[in-house]
Design an enzyme around this catalytic site. Structure first.
Site, PDB file in Angstrom:
ATOM      1  N   GLU A   1     -20.387  26.752  16.091  1.00  0.00           N
ATOM      2  CA  GLU A   1     -21.016  26.398  17.369  1.00  0.00           C
ATOM      3  C   GLU A   1     -21.011  24.888  17.593  1.00  0.00           C
ATOM      4  OE1 GLU A   1     -24.430  28.673  19.263  1.00  0.00           O
ATOM      5  OE2 GLU A   1     -25.484  26.930  18.430  1.00  0.00           O
TER       6      GLU A   1
ATOM      7  N   VAL B   1     -22.099  40.152  17.681  1.00  0.00           N
ATOM      8  CA  VAL B   1     -22.412  41.582  17.688  1.00  0.00           C
ATOM      9  C   VAL B   1     -23.908  41.856  17.749  1.00  0.00           C
ATOM     10  CG1 VAL B   1     -22.534  41.874  15.163  1.00  0.00           C
ATOM     11  CG2 VAL B   1     -21.748  43.780  16.613  1.00  0.00           C
ATOM     12  N   ASP B   2     -24.749  40.896  17.337  1.00  0.00           N
ATOM     13  CA  ASP B   2     -26.194  41.152  17.282  1.00  0.00           C
ATOM     14  C   ASP B   2     -26.862  40.891  18.630  1.00  0.00           C
ATOM     15  OD1 ASP B   2     -25.650  38.465  16.982  1.00  0.00           O
ATOM     16  OD2 ASP B   2     -27.216  38.109  15.484  1.00  0.00           O
TER      17      ASP B   2
ATOM     18  N   PHE C   1     -17.098  40.450  15.933  1.00  0.00           N
ATOM     19  CA  PHE C   1     -16.989  40.553  14.482  1.00  0.00           C
ATOM     20  C   PHE C   1     -18.175  41.359  13.957  1.00  0.00           C
ATOM     21  CE2 PHE C   1     -14.060  37.309  15.402  1.00  0.00           C
ATOM     22  CZ  PHE C   1     -13.223  37.135  14.309  1.00  0.00           C
ATOM     23  N   ALA C   2     -17.870  42.393  13.178  1.00  0.00           N
ATOM     24  CA  ALA C   2     -18.914  43.242  12.590  1.00  0.00           C
ATOM     25  C   ALA C   2     -18.634  43.359  11.104  1.00  0.00           C
ATOM     26  CB  ALA C   2     -18.928  44.614  13.257  1.00  0.00           C
ATOM     27  N   VAL C   3     -19.183  42.428  10.351  1.00  0.00           N
ATOM     28  CA  VAL C   3     -18.907  42.324   8.920  1.00  0.00           C
ATOM     29  C   VAL C   3     -20.178  42.600   8.131  1.00  0.00           C
ATOM     30  CG1 VAL C   3     -18.119  40.757   7.105  1.00  0.00           C
ATOM     31  CG2 VAL C   3     -17.057  40.671   9.364  1.00  0.00           C
TER      32      VAL C   3
ATOM     33  N   HIS D   1     -27.097  27.823  26.333  1.00  0.00           N
ATOM     34  CA  HIS D   1     -27.942  28.384  25.281  1.00  0.00           C
ATOM     35  C   HIS D   1     -29.351  28.589  25.827  1.00  0.00           C
ATOM     36  CE1 HIS D   1     -29.715  29.130  21.394  1.00  0.00           C
ATOM     37  NE2 HIS D   1     -28.559  28.910  20.777  1.00  0.00           N
TER      38      HIS D   1
END
Length: 340
Positions: free
Chosen positions: A291, A200-201, A108-110, A221
């Site tokens: 999450e 995406v980051d 997702f790139a919003v 994690h």
């Protein structure tokens, strides 16, 4: 006997309090990065010889858990935890090629995340993600026309899918489960055999290959994999659908990477979407949003494979001897700039 048990319980409580006090003191005096180096001294546990001898994988065949004695290489339910050196990457590539698989990768790139992170994510994915395999990228964004044109290798495709931009960044995060569920029931589900869902980051820094594939895949994690279970940040609000009681939970999983077969991911995303809708209807919001719900799902439905923190590492934690070959690296978090 009762006296001995009581003494043992008191000792456990005492040392937990000491550990917590020392941790808080370390944070206060030296800051988080220095304190984080100390947590690597906390043992992760060991697999029994009987369990290690039984560890096999559909893509890598027999695993070599004894090659990494310094880390935990299996779960209590017998699933492998994949570390560098425990598998044969050539066998995994050969198996995926023989099965003629198509692997989906969603992201997702919003908002400003598109300009800030997407191009590097896709360029490094072309270098390292399932190299030599058939791959279809699904980019979910409110601006499909702004998706950068990245040179794709043979058998690799990119689809930009329109989504509505949510008002708050928390809602963007939580809405993705609903969006993914619909996509998996549509064209994505028809095109791909296995799918990975990623944030995406971050960017790829080394091979992320078929050794990661399984019916359901969870990611340890990197900030919590050494912590004892009682310190893990599971949702504790008993009114939330994501709630987990004290003593529940196996590991803390990162929602930046999860994957599996289309059918398994349909189940996962449906569970999380229902839980998020339940909470919203009651004015609730889990501490770590989607999450938290993902961790609840994997507590109820154990993953078939767990990826070590090497597959998604935070450079803020520095170098650790056990992290031999990071596959994904977190990008610097610039929340003030990107979340408005």
């Amino acid at each position: 006997m009762a006296l001995k048990e009581g003494l043992r319980a008191w000792k456990r409580i005492f040392w937990r309090q000491i550990l917590l006090a020392l941790g808080l003191l370390g944070l206060f005096l030296y800051g988080l990065p220095k304190f984080r180096h100390l947590e690597a001294l906390i043992p992760m546990g060991v697999c029994s010889s009987a369990t290690m001898s039984l560890l096999r994988d559909n893509f890598t065949g027999a695993l070599r858990p004894w090659a990494r004695p310094e880390v935990l290489t299996c779960t209590p339910w017998g699933a492998p935890i994949i570390w560098d050196g425990t598998f044969d990457p050539d066998v995994a590539k050969q198996e995926a090629t023989q099965q003629n698989l198509t692997i989906g990768l969603t992201v997702f790139a919003v908002g400003r995340y598109l300009e800030k992170y997407l191009e590097r994510f896709l360029e490094t994915a072309e270098q390292h993600f399932m190299a030599g395999q058939s791959v279809v990228y699904y980019v979910f964004t409110e601006r499909p026309g702004a998706v950068p044109r990245v040179a794709l290798g043979p058998g690799r495709r990119l689809r930009a899918e329109l989504v509505v931009r949510e008002r708050r960044w928390q809602d963007v995060s939580m809405a993705r489960m609903r969006t993914l569920h619909a996509a998996l029931g549509g064209r994505l589900g028809r095109e791909a055999h296995f799918v990975f869902c990623m944030d995406v980051d971050q960017h790829f820094s080394s091979t992320f290959g078929p050794e990661a594939l399984a019916e359901s895949v969870a990611q340890l994690h990197s900030w919590h994999y050494h912590w004892p279970r009682w310190l893990l940040p599971f949702e504790r609000d008993a009114h939330s659908a994501a709630a987990m009681a004290r003593g529940e939970g196996d590991f803390y999983y990162h929602a930046a990477v999860f994957g599996g077969s289309v059918a398994a991911l349909r189940d996962l995303t449906a569970h999380c979407a229902r839980g998020l809708a339940w909470d919203r209807a009651r004015g609730l919001e889990a501490r770590w949003h989607d999450e938290s719900h993902l961790n609840k799902f994997f507590w109820l439905h154990k993953p078939a494979k767990v990826l070590s923190p090497e597959f998604c590492w935070s450079p803020d934690l520095g170098r650790r001897a056990e992290i031999r070959r990071p596959r994904l690296l977190w990008a610097p978090k610039e929340y003030r700039l990107l979340r408005d």
